[in-house]
Design a protein around this motif. Structure first.
Motif, mmCIF file in Angstrom:
data_model
loop_
_atom_site.group_PDB
_atom_site.id
_atom_site.type_symbol
_atom_site.label_atom_id
_atom_site.label_comp_id
_atom_site.label_asym_id
_atom_site.label_seq_id
_atom_site.Cartn_x
_atom_site.Cartn_y
_atom_site.Cartn_z
ATOM 1 N N HIS A 124 -0.560 7.166 2.580
ATOM 2 C CA HIS A 124 -0.566 7.692 4.243
ATOM 3 C C HIS A 124 -0.208 6.225 4.981
ATOM 4 O O HIS A 124 -0.109 5.181 4.584
ATOM 5 N N GLY A 125 0.557 6.639 6.151
ATOM 6 C CA GLY A 125 0.941 5.374 6.973
ATOM 7 C C GLY A 125 2.305 4.708 6.217
ATOM 8 O O GLY A 125 2.712 5.148 5.425
ATOM 9 N N ASN A 137 -2.239 0.234 15.781
ATOM 10 C CA ASN A 137 -2.764 0.703 14.590
ATOM 11 C C ASN A 137 -4.034 1.160 14.507
ATOM 12 O O ASN A 137 -5.045 0.445 15.010
ATOM 13 N N ASN A 161 -6.398 1.879 12.723
ATOM 14 C CA ASN A 161 -7.090 1.472 11.809
ATOM 15 C C ASN A 161 -7.536 -0.227 11.917
ATOM 16 O O ASN A 161 -8.385 -0.957 11.103
ATOM 17 N N TRP A 177 -1.461 -1.074 6.345
ATOM 18 C CA TRP A 177 -0.671 0.251 6.548
ATOM 19 C C TRP A 177 -1.087 1.089 8.168
ATOM 20 O O TRP A 177 -2.379 0.816 8.375
ATOM 21 N N ASP A 209 -0.838 3.930 10.385
ATOM 22 C CA ASP A 209 -0.640 5.528 10.328
ATOM 23 C C ASP A 209 0.064 5.919 11.728
ATOM 24 O O ASP A 209 0.687 7.145 11.811
ATOM 25 N N HIS A 210 0.441 5.068 12.644
ATOM 26 C CA HIS A 210 1.446 5.191 13.676
ATOM 27 C C HIS A 210 2.978 5.062 13.420
ATOM 28 O O HIS A 210 3.753 4.922 14.133
ATOM 29 N N THR A 223 6.347 5.367 10.580
ATOM 30 C CA THR A 223 6.892 6.290 9.691
ATOM 31 C C THR A 223 8.170 5.734 9.081
ATOM 32 O O THR A 223 8.779 4.938 10.130
#
Length: 175
Positions: free
Chosen positions: A68-69, A158, A160, A166, A168-169, A171
């Motif tokens: 992910h991310g 972020n 997290n 990493w 998730d926002h 790409t």
């Protein structure tokens, strides 16, 4: 536990949480300070052309997460990587997210050679403004020697945390 003791404990916990948060959602003042230092130092690189003019070059294309991310496209300044120093105002890599044919600055990565750092710092891992670097051993997915690294998401939130690898926002789909 008495209701009075429970209320007092809840009030103390709430006050501690409020004191630990800053206006931009970071969990304590030290991370907010490092994020702001990085923002101030890299504002000049919002346009990727300014980064390349300052010696930053793309490295490995867009890096997406294993499940992910993503991180984005790293623009690395080899001279800064090789100097063995860490300085909040001179990150070794700038990270851009490819969006609609443009590159948007989202964060930075501080990078130091692990062998050299450990030999010159009594075996202690690097720390910048209270944030510990992560060790990346070799072999690794980047095909480089062992390093210590620290991501700072100064230009893209972020969920997290501001220092997690990493985001998730971010790409690589716009590449």
């Amino acid at each position: 536990m008495s209701i009075r003791l429970f209320c007092a404990a809840s009030l103390i916990a709430s006050a501690a949480l409020l004191l630990a948060q800053t206006h931009d959602g970071h969990e304590n003042a030290a991370p907010a300070k490092l994020v702001q230092l990085v923002r101030d130092a890299t504002r000049q690189f919002i346009n990727v052309n300014a980064a390349t003019a300052a010696g930053y070059q793309p490295f490995l294309g867009c890096v997406s997460g294993p499940d992910h991310g993503a991180m984005g496209v790293h623009y690395v300044n080899g001279g800064l990587v090789g100097d063995g120093l860490i300085d909040a105002s001179h990150p070794e890599a700038l990270i851009y997210e490819p969006l609609d044919g443009q590159l948007r600055l989202v964060g930075v990565e501080f990078i130091v050679d692990a062998t050299t750092w450990l030999a010159n710092h009594n075996g202690n891992a690097p720390v910048l403004e209270g944030q510990s670097f992560q060790f990346v051993g070799t072999p690794n997915r980047y095909g480089i020697g062992s390093i210590f690294e620290l991501h700072v998401w100064a230009w893209r939130d972020n969920p997290n945390g501001a220092f997690v690898d990493w985001n998730d926002h971010v790409t690589c789909e716009g590449q």
